[in-house]
Design an enzyme around this catalytic site. Structure first.
Site, PDB file in Angstrom:
ATOM      1  N   LYS A  83      14.168  -0.609   6.845  1.00 18.68           N
ATOM      2  CA  LYS A  83      13.953  -0.072   5.574  1.00 18.68           C
ATOM      3  C   LYS A  83      13.892   1.369   5.716  1.00 18.68           C
ATOM      4  O   LYS A  83      14.635   1.659   4.498  1.00 18.68           O
ATOM      5  CB  LYS A  83      12.632  -0.117   5.037  1.00 18.68           C
ATOM      6  CG  LYS A  83      11.932   0.047   3.708  1.00 18.68           C
ATOM      7  CD  LYS A  83      13.229  -0.312   3.169  1.00 18.68           C
ATOM      8  CE  LYS A  83      12.560   0.539   1.443  1.00 18.68           C
ATOM      9  NZ  LYS A  83      11.534   0.844   0.966  1.00 18.68           N
ATOM     10  N   THR A 126       6.856   1.053   2.847  1.00 20.96           N
ATOM     11  CA  THR A 126       7.825   1.499   3.201  1.00 20.96           C
ATOM     12  C   THR A 126       5.980   2.430   4.263  1.00 20.96           C
ATOM     13  O   THR A 126       5.883   3.811   3.208  1.00 20.96           O
ATOM     14  CB  THR A 126       8.780   2.182   2.540  1.00 20.96           C
ATOM     15  OG1 THR A 126       9.017   0.923   1.979  1.00 20.96           O
ATOM     16  CG2 THR A 126       8.806   3.190   3.958  1.00 20.96           C
ATOM     17  N   LEU A 150       0.481  -1.387   0.373  1.00 20.68           N
ATOM     18  CA  LEU A 150      -0.230   0.147   0.058  1.00 20.68           C
ATOM     19  C   LEU A 150       0.207   1.332   0.054  1.00 20.68           C
ATOM     20  O   LEU A 150       1.711   1.278   0.650  1.00 20.68           O
ATOM     21  CB  LEU A 150      -1.518   0.065   1.332  1.00 20.68           C
ATOM     22  CG  LEU A 150      -1.547  -0.731   1.180  1.00 20.68           C
ATOM     23  CD1 LEU A 150      -2.477  -1.187   2.677  1.00 20.68           C
ATOM     24  CD2 LEU A 150      -2.328  -1.054   0.024  1.00 20.68           C
ATOM     25  N   PRO A 151       0.145   2.506  -0.185  1.00 24.74           N
ATOM     26  CA  PRO A 151       1.111   3.610  -1.284  1.00 24.74           C
ATOM     27  C   PRO A 151       1.485   4.540   0.406  1.00 24.74           C
ATOM     28  O   PRO A 151       2.323   5.283   0.150  1.00 24.74           O
ATOM     29  CB  PRO A 151       0.505   4.188  -2.331  1.00 24.74           C
ATOM     30  CG  PRO A 151      -0.686   3.550  -2.092  1.00 24.74           C
ATOM     31  CD  PRO A 151      -1.060   2.532  -1.128  1.00 24.74           C
ATOM     32  N   LYS A 210       9.795  11.821   0.464  1.00 24.35           N
ATOM     33  CA  LYS A 210       9.333  11.114   1.846  1.00 24.35           C
ATOM     34  C   LYS A 210       9.570  10.379   2.854  1.00 24.35           C
ATOM     35  O   LYS A 210       9.713  10.079   3.842  1.00 24.35           O
ATOM     36  CB  LYS A 210       8.058  11.123   1.086  1.00 24.35           C
ATOM     37  CG  LYS A 210       6.493  10.099   2.363  1.00 24.35           C
ATOM     38  CD  LYS A 210       5.957   9.695   1.636  1.00 24.35           C
ATOM     39  CE  LYS A 210       5.266   8.753   2.478  1.00 24.35           C
ATOM     40  NZ  LYS A 210       3.841   7.590   1.831  1.00 24.35           N
TER      41      LYS A 210
END
Length: 319
Positions: free
Chosen positions: A194, A109, A69-70, A269
């Site tokens: 990550k 992420t 998912l974004p 981001k």
């Protein structure tokens, strides 16, 4: 089951379908009908493919649900929505059915706070399930970008229990190399690994671009310069795998007009996520803020907006 057929999720799901027994039904979910239709056309020769409407339906039908998912808001909606979320689907399972152990796994992420909220809500639900039924949340963000997703060479940084890791590792091996699937610790550790990796990668993208731009302004042969860097102390993933100079790596975004890679806005981001993590734990940083400023300036120009992050080289070179 895969929820999220975006730039990363689509090739990951394609490879996962190929990795599975062709007699197994593969469930997919996405908000885009076009993405679902494309996936069905590409993947159904490898076995049956079935669409589901939302996370709740996914969790009722499948004991392993992988999401890509974004954003944090998308994760909270897909997992925690009271009627359509994944946890709602697990809660609504028939308690009289045979024992079922569910694994739910987010591979994007996402901010650590969101991962923690989903993990806490999952733990609370697990305590309420009937005997023999269970659910465990795993955070397994990936590294390798769209090229790695397509080639099934992704690196996975996994946060979960030892028992869950033994179960998810064979699943992840369909999308990455076994030696690139790391058990980083308990839930949340995968995300921390990550974020730190992305912090370094983003700064390296700018540093490598600056170095190669100096070489270009000197009139040097950038192919030879790249070879020297990669055989010396300056070698990094950007110079060796996704060079920002067009033509150095034929399959890199730079050689495709900086299309099809990790967008500069997303790179900025995830660098900000590393910046915030450092502040939270009191770790001093120096390079993050000027790098974010450079990404902001480049992304504000329509010539570079929406392009792969290595377009920062072209932004420098054009000046």
């Amino acid at each position: 089951m895969v929820v999220g057929l975006g730039v990363m999720g689509y090739p990951m799901a394609i490879n996962l379908r190929r990795h599975m027994d062709p007699g197994t039904t593969f469930f997919v979910c996405d908000i885009s009908n076009d993405a679902l239709t494309k996936f069905e056309s590409k993947a159904q020769s490898g076995g049956p493919v079935l669409r589901v409407k939302n996370g709740a339906e996914a969790a009722r039908l499948s004991d392993i649900v992988l999401t890509m998912l974004p954003s944090a808001s998308a994760v909270e909606s897909v997992y925690l929505a009271p009627d359509t979320g994944i946890l709602a689907g697990i809660r609504s399972r028939d308690p009289n059915m045979a024992a079922r152990q569910a694994l739910i796994m987010e591979c994007g992420t996402i901010e650590s706070g969101t991962i923690r909220r989903v993990a806490d809500r999952t733990s609370e639900l697990n305590q309420q399930l009937p005997e023999g039924h269970s659910v465990e949340f795993v955070d397994a963000p990936v590294s390798g970008g769209p090229m790695g997703a397509q080639a099934a060479t992704l690196t996975f940084m996994v946060g979960c229990t030892n028992v869950a890791f033994a179960k998810v590792r064979p699943v992840l091996s369909g999308m990455g190399n076994l030696d690139g699937i790391f058990h980083c610790g308990e839930v949340g550790a995968g995300t921390a690994f990550k974020v730190i990796n992305n912090y370094l990668s983003a700064i390296t993208s700018l540093a490598a671009s600056e170095a190669l731009n100096i070489g270009d302004k000197l009139g040097l042969d950038l192919r030879v310069l790249t070879d020297v860097i990669n055989a010396s102390g300056g070698q990094c993933w950007v110079t060796s795998k996704s060079n920002p100079v067009p033509g150095i790596h034929a399959n890199a975004p730079a050689s495709r007009g900086y299309e099809g890679g990790f967008r500069i806005e997303l790179c900025r981001k995830v660098l900000a996520m590393g910046h915030n993590l450092a502040k939270t734990v009191g770790a001093r940083t120096i390079l993050d803020e000027p790098t974010m400023d450079a990404f902001d300036e480049a992304a504000a120009d329509p010539r570079y907006k929406g392009k792969d992050a290595r377009v920062i080289y072209k932004w420098l070179n054009d000046q």
